[in-house]
Enzyme design. Structure first.
Site, short mmCIF file in Angstrom:
data_model
loop_
_atom_site.label_atom_id
_atom_site.label_comp_id
_atom_site.label_asym_id
_atom_site.label_seq_id
_atom_site.Cartn_x
_atom_site.Cartn_y
_atom_site.Cartn_z
N ASP A 13 0.82 -1.22 0.00
CA ASP A 13 0.00 0.00 0.00
C ASP A 13 0.85 1.27 0.00
OD1 ASP A 13 -2.08 -1.87 0.36
OD2 ASP A 13 -1.91 -1.70 2.53
N GLU A 192 -11.16 0.53 -3.51
CA GLU A 192 -10.54 0.94 -2.26
C GLU A 192 -9.32 1.78 -2.58
OE1 GLU A 192 -9.10 -2.60 -0.22
OE2 GLU A 192 -8.65 -3.58 -2.12
#
Length: 537
Positions: A13, A192
């Site tokens: 991420d 997301e």
């Protein structure tokens, strides 16, 4: 030349931020403490871990957080002389709920002290903060819809219910104004990881889609106003390997846009490097970066024109060499702090788990709860960064019951680990034993490949393990002896991976090599480790 991944091993991420000529990347740490890893570079080629900002109880307490919960998807930005870090602390994984709480912390320097967190909301995870050029700040996160059968290991599209936008008032330290759902995602679903940026009057939104497995992607959209409507990129996905199983960098998605000082565009993303034959990513989700171009249509593309990420990417500084670290990294624990690559699990009270001062020159682990505990587990470990490596440690430990065990472990979570431990057997005396949980979800049952163990002499012991792709072999010897003795069968190292056991989408961290101790009698028997070495093979 940039060689991907730029952050090998469990570093997912990636949120990238440039301040002047300095680049910073923040990555998720999940249940590992302290929270969030921030790496620094000046050339996008060579990176160094400089801090973990969430490092005290007033900022973070993850005791009780299940495996693969904790710190998800931080976003790092810079505005008004401050670094801003937003992140989620996820408290639940299985079932319909996530209980995802979002926070903001700030600091004047990345390596300085970060403030206590300011609570923002709990509507979903993967938050980010966008600083508009008019001085306003906007908070975005995905919205979680609990009204579906969406649970760990089997994500379903309706739970990922679009990207929410709301204004953040930095003076009042709260969200203000209406909440708007600005982007439902593409047909790929599972939207997301939102990040906003602005260019030439357009607001650009990149998101992660497809789940963080082999269908992962970076999806791009744009709008003239920050709240939309957003139109999709002509190719929909800026970066993805989902239709190219032959690509070296698989699972490509979830990253952020950045420009060099001269305006050259790059985009980070997470990736995985699966091992054949079962395509298991033993190094977890790693960080990579791709060089991009802006075309006349006002859209961003990878430089090669293909969304499949490359291993080798041109560096902004031209012919910049990647500096390889030493093959062997060894520590003797003579310093006042843990070496920077080590972390522990969940607890903001490390003095209950280990000490570097109780016996100078040793890392003393205090036996607490069993290996795999979600509360107080004495386990100090570093990331596995290579498919082939060897780890060694030296241990002094005098157990007086089988409930006391200490040693060396290859660890992912309570369902996926192998451990070589020293303990006491009521008939054989002091023995070495192997405790293994090769992916037994949801029961977490142990197997014991050495049965009751092998008797060993008193005194210090050396323990080692070699991982070669999908295979693990443990070794031992009396401290300082010339020859190592293999012990136990060759074990499945590949199960200590994202895909091991429960399978794709079931867990999201990575493999660690480290030292552990537990004492389920409750007497906190100490185990003293005099060294730890990690060597790539």
């Amino acid at each position: 030349m940039i060689i991907n991944p730029i952050l090998p091993g469990f570093n997912p991420d990636p949120s990238i931020c440039r301040v002047g000529e300095d680049y910073f990347i923040a990555t998720s740490t999940f249940e590992w403490y302290p929270g969030v890893q921030i790496h620094h570079s000046r050339d996008l080629v060579n990176w160094r871990l400089v801090c973990r900002p969430l490092n005290r109880a007033s900022q973070l307490d993850m005791r009780g957080n299940p495996d693969s919960c904790g710190i998800w998807a931080p976003c790092l930005s810079y505005s008004g002389g401050l670094f801003w870090l937003v992140y989620t602390d996820v408290k639940r994984f299985d079932g319909n709920f996530k209980d995802a709480h979002n926070y903001i912390v700030t600091a004047s320097s990345v390596m300085g002290e970060w403030c206590d967190p300011v609570y923002v909301n709990s509507s979903g995870f993967d938050p980010s903060l966008f600083h508009d050029d008019d001085g306003r700040k906007w908070f975005v996160n995905m919205q979680w819809n609990h009204r579906t059968e969406s649970y760990g290991g089997a994500p379903r599209h309706p739970a990922f219910d679009g990207i929410l936008l709301q204004e953040w008032d930095a003076q009042k330290k709260q969200l203000v104004g209406p909440v708007k759902n600005i982007f439902p995602g593409s047909a790929l679903g599972l939207v997301e990881g939102p990040h906003l940026f602005k260019r030439n009057g357009w607001y650009y939104l990149t998101t992660a889609e497809g789940g963080t497995g082999y269908d992962h992607a970076v999806t791009m959209a744009r709008a003239r106003t920050i709240d939309g409507p957003y139109e999709l990129h002509p190719d929909i996905h800026l970066i993805t390997s989902k239709d190219h199983p032959e690509a070296v960098l698989q699972r490509a998605g979830h990253g952020q846009y950045v420009e060099t000082p001269d305006g050259t565009p790059y985009h980070t993303h997470l990736c995985g490097r699966p091992l054949p034959p079962r395509r298991r990513c033993t190094l977890g989700r790693e960080t990579a970066i791709q060089k991009c171009v802006w075309r006349d249509d006002g859209w961003l593309y990878l430089e090669d024109g293909d969304p499949v990420p490359s291993v080798e990417v041109p560096a902004p500084g031209g012919d910049v060499a990647r500096v390889e670290g030493p093959a062997l990294i060894a520590h003797d624990f003579n310093g006042p702090e843990l070496p920077v690559e080590f972390q522990w699990l969940r607890s903001p009270v490390p003095e209950r788990l280990f000490s570097l001062s109780a016996r100078p020159g040793f890392l003393r682990l205090l036996g607490r709860e069993g290996i795999g505990s979600w509360f107080e587990q004495s386990l100090v470990a570093r990331r596995q960064e290579h498919h082939r490596f060897r780890a060694e440690t030296s241990l002094e430990f005098s157990p007086d019951t089988y409930q006391q065990v200490a040693g060396l472990t290859h660890y992912y979570n309570r369902y996926k680990f192998h451990a070589l431990g020293v303990t006491l057997h009521e008939k054989r005396g002091r023995v070495i034993t192997i405790l293994s949980c090769p992916g037994d979800y949801p029961n977490g049952r142990l197997s014991f490949p050495l049965d009751s163990g092998i008797a060993v002499p008193e005194g210090r012991l050396d323990l080692a393990m070699e991982i070669r792709d999908n295979d693990l072999q443990f070794f031992w010897r009396p401290a300082g002896a010339a020859d190592w003795k293999p012990v136990g069968p060759v074990l499945d190292a590949g199960v200590v991976s994202d895909e091991g056991g429960r399978g794709e989408h079931g867990s999201f961290t990575g493999a660690f090599a480290g030292m552990f101790a537990f004492d389920t009698s409750g007497r906190a028997e100490p185990a003293d480790f005099s060294r730890f070495a990690y060597e790539r093979l």
